[in-house]
Design an enzyme around this catalytic site. Structure first.
Site, PDB file in Angstrom:
ATOM      1  N   ASP A   9     -16.677  13.262  20.410  1.00 51.99           N
ATOM      2  CA  ASP A   9     -17.144  11.877  20.584  1.00 51.99           C
ATOM      3  C   ASP A   9     -16.010  10.932  20.182  1.00 51.99           C
ATOM      4  O   ASP A   9     -15.474  11.028  19.079  1.00 51.99           O
ATOM      5  CB  ASP A   9     -18.378  11.636  19.704  1.00 51.99           C
ATOM      6  CG  ASP A   9     -19.028  10.293  19.990  1.00 51.99           C
ATOM      7  OD1 ASP A   9     -20.237  10.257  20.232  1.00 51.99           O
ATOM      8  OD2 ASP A   9     -18.315   9.266  19.967  1.00 51.99           O
ATOM      9  N   ASP A 107     -18.196   8.542  26.569  1.00 54.07           N
ATOM     10  CA  ASP A 107     -17.202   8.920  25.556  1.00 54.07           C
ATOM     11  C   ASP A 107     -17.527  10.205  24.810  1.00 54.07           C
ATOM     12  O   ASP A 107     -16.958  10.463  23.763  1.00 54.07           O
ATOM     13  CB  ASP A 107     -16.987   7.767  24.564  1.00 54.07           C
ATOM     14  CG  ASP A 107     -17.990   7.773  23.428  1.00 54.07           C
ATOM     15  OD1 ASP A 107     -19.151   8.152  23.662  1.00 54.07           O
ATOM     16  OD2 ASP A 107     -17.595   7.408  22.309  1.00 54.07           O
ATOM     17  N   GLU A 108     -18.449  11.017  25.338  1.00 52.83           N
ATOM     18  CA  GLU A 108     -18.725  12.259  24.612  1.00 52.83           C
ATOM     19  C   GLU A 108     -19.029  13.412  25.560  1.00 52.83           C
ATOM     20  O   GLU A 108     -19.545  13.211  26.658  1.00 52.83           O
ATOM     21  CB  GLU A 108     -19.858  12.085  23.593  1.00 52.83           C
ATOM     22  CG  GLU A 108     -21.161  11.716  24.170  1.00 52.83           C
ATOM     23  CD  GLU A 108     -22.232  11.507  23.120  1.00 52.83           C
ATOM     24  OE1 GLU A 108     -22.433  12.379  22.258  1.00 52.83           O
ATOM     25  OE2 GLU A 108     -22.891  10.465  23.187  1.00 52.83           O
TER      26      GLU A 108
HETATM   27  P1  TTP Z   1     -20.883   5.531  20.868  1.00 48.67           P
HETATM   28  O1  TTP Z   1     -20.133   6.828  20.918  1.00 48.67           O
HETATM   29  O2  TTP Z   1     -22.302   5.560  20.416  1.00 48.67           O
HETATM   30  O3  TTP Z   1     -20.135   4.509  19.905  1.00 48.67           O
HETATM   31  P2  TTP Z   1     -18.586   4.271  19.678  1.00 48.67           P
HETATM   32  O4  TTP Z   1     -17.738   5.274  20.394  1.00 48.67           O
HETATM   33  O5  TTP Z   1     -18.256   2.849  19.975  1.00 48.67           O
HETATM   34  O6  TTP Z   1     -18.442   4.449  18.119  1.00 48.67           O
HETATM   35  P3  TTP Z   1     -18.533   5.805  17.272  1.00 48.67           P
HETATM   36  O7  TTP Z   1     -17.196   5.946  16.593  1.00 48.67           O
HETATM   37  O8  TTP Z   1     -19.638   5.586  16.301  1.00 48.67           O
HETATM   38  O9  TTP Z   1     -18.809   6.936  18.232  1.00 48.67           O
HETATM   39  O10 TTP Z   1     -20.841   4.842  22.284  1.00 48.67           O
HETATM   40  C1  TTP Z   1     -19.735   4.926  23.166  1.00 48.67           C
HETATM   41  C2  TTP Z   1     -19.550   3.624  23.893  1.00 48.67           C
HETATM   42  O11 TTP Z   1     -20.721   3.296  24.607  1.00 48.67           O
HETATM   43  C3  TTP Z   1     -19.287   2.447  22.970  1.00 48.67           C
HETATM   44  O12 TTP Z   1     -17.890   2.304  22.645  1.00 48.67           O
HETATM   45  C4  TTP Z   1     -19.822   1.294  23.753  1.00 48.67           C
HETATM   46  C5  TTP Z   1     -20.941   1.888  24.573  1.00 48.67           C
HETATM   47  N1  TTP Z   1     -22.251   1.562  23.970  1.00 48.67           N
HETATM   48  C6  TTP Z   1     -22.899   0.409  24.420  1.00 48.67           C
HETATM   49  O13 TTP Z   1     -22.407  -0.295  25.310  1.00 48.67           O
HETATM   50  N2  TTP Z   1     -24.089   0.065  23.834  1.00 48.67           N
HETATM   51  C7  TTP Z   1     -24.666   0.814  22.829  1.00 48.67           C
HETATM   52  O14 TTP Z   1     -25.752   0.461  22.312  1.00 48.67           O
HETATM   53  C8  TTP Z   1     -23.977   1.994  22.388  1.00 48.67           C
HETATM   54  C9  TTP Z   1     -24.566   2.840  21.278  1.00 48.67           C
HETATM   55  C10 TTP Z   1     -22.779   2.315  22.982  1.00 48.67           C
HETATM   56 MG    MG Z   2     -18.206   7.314  20.307  1.00 50.45          MG
END
Ligand code: TTP
Ligand code: MG
Length: 398
Positions: A9, A107-108
């Protein structure tokens, strides 16, 4: 031999890309989302850098709340085209390690590296290599979890964010999970957590030690699932391709609640346009169209329609989205948010489907060609390329 499943992730994905593309943003609180309009904005935070998280800012928080917590943060609108580009590059890195990659969001992904330890090294080494490649090729950090069990790898990747690498050795699953809070477990939301807390069940170990029969009484069938996951039992495999991504969707919160039906339809057309483009780029089709409407009272309705055949035709998907709105919208009520989604996704076989009426087919074929050329133009010249019918300017912005 047990399985080896990695879950990767990306850290603060959208915000990290902005920081990487513009080094002057590094080390600063960066918030991606709709315009905060000096605290009066009505949208939400998409994500934010770890520097912004210190202020308590989180994904999905109202942007006005984020502004209250940190007015000096740098607020940027999302650049989806760029994020998708980076996402593709990262997924390609994963494919260098294993053909069995299940992308579960932008992103995962899960990567099945079972039986590859001889070739690639231990779970810890494979995780380190992937982190190194991602950093070298994209400039970004990610967090990796590795174990023999899909749900545990997912939990593990989140434990030492950002830039984490957490391995749960085979056989150690129960011990690994036992001290963790129950909200780490897949499927445990606030409601389930509250019920469990009322029985003094606060850790995953507490669930594992609760008799299955009691969990069944509390949660029915879901109680069995809780019990299995808490005991580290989950035999799901990594499903390659897009099977993990069940849907794509878009939603818009209007600057002010609206009642203008034409404007709503125009907004829906825009969203269908973007979503169809995404379908065609990724060579997929959808069979179900979903609609979400939130009225100004916050009452929210969702409706869906499953088509006879999967499609990625803009006109077919749009017509069905229109008919959903037509049949479910109360036109006398003000609308705060509208969302369109396509689900039941499948891979697109090549060629045009030839079925039924000849004239219909010629129309379908022409429409398909137009969609294909449009997708190519949009890919080449970017998101400013628009269908002529989308060029008038009563579009919703936020
Ligand atoms: P996530 O992997 O949940 O968050 P992140 O990568 O920003 O942070 P983390 O280090 O905690 O993993 O989500 C991936 C992307 O998806 C995030 O950068 C933006 C988008 N996203 C949204 O647009 N709205 C949301 O509510 C979430 C959770 C994510
Ligand atoms: Mg993330």
């Amino acid at each position: 031999m047990s399985k080896l499943i990695l879950h990767v992730d990306m850290d603060a994905f959208f915000a990290a890309i902005e920081q990487n593309d513009d080094p002057s943003l590094c080390g600063k609180p960066v918030v991606i989302g709709s315009d905060p309009k000096k605290g009066k904005g009505r949208g939400v935070v998409s994500t934010c850098s770890y520097e912004a998280r210190v202020f308590g800012i989180r994904s999905a928080m109202p942007i006005s709340e984020a502004y209250k917590r940190c007015p000096d943060a740098i607020y940027l609108p999302p650049r989806m085209g760029r994020y998708i580009e980076v996402s593709k590059n990262i997924m390609e890195i994963f494919n260098n390690y294993s053909p069995v990659v299940e992308k579960i969001s932008v992103d995962e992904a899960f990567i099945d590296c079972s039986n590859m330890e001889r070739l690639l090294g231990s779970a810890y080494e494979i995780g380190s290599f992937i982190k190194r490649d991602v950093k070298q090729k994209s400039g970004l950090t990610c967090s990796v979890g590795a174990s023999a069990v899909k749900s545990i790898s997912k939990i593990a990747s989140d434990l030492n964010k950002p830039d984490g690498l957490t391995v749960c050795e085979p056989g150690n699953e129960k011990n690994f999970l036992a001290p963790l809070s129950i909200n780490k477990l897949w499927g445990v939301g606030k409601k389930t957590q509250a019920i469990l807390a009322s029985y003094n069940i606060n850790t995953i170990g507490d669930i594992a030690n609760t008799p299955l029969e009691s969990l069944k009484v509390m949660f029915g069938k879901n109680g069995v699932q809780l019990y299995l996951l808490a005991n580290g039992i989950d035999d799901r495999d990594v499903e390659p391709d897009y099977e993990g991504q069940k849907s794509i969707s878009k939603e818009i919160t209007f600057n002010e609640d609206i009642i203008n039906y034409e404007r709503l339809l125009h907004t829906i057309k825009h969203m269908c346009d973007e979503l169809t483009h995404e379908l065609r780029r990724s060579k997929r089709k959808a069979k179900t169209v979903n609609l979400k409407i939130r009225y100004s009272s916050f009452e929210t309705i969702t409706r869906s329609k499953t088509l006879d055949n999967s499609t990625n035709s803009f006109h077919t998907l749009l017509n069905n989205a229109h008919s959903l709105v037509e049949n479910s919208l109360t036109k006398t009520r003000k609308v705060r948010l509208i969302g369109i989604g396509f689900s039941n996704l499948s891979e697109n076989e090549d060629g045009v489907e030839i079925q039924g009426d000849l004239f219909e087919n010629i129309l379908a074929e022409n429409s398909n060609k137009t969609d294909t050329i449009y997708t190519q133009l949009k890919d080449k010249y970017g998101y400013k390329v628009r269908r002529a019918s989308l060029l008038n300017n009563n579009t919703a912005k936020d």
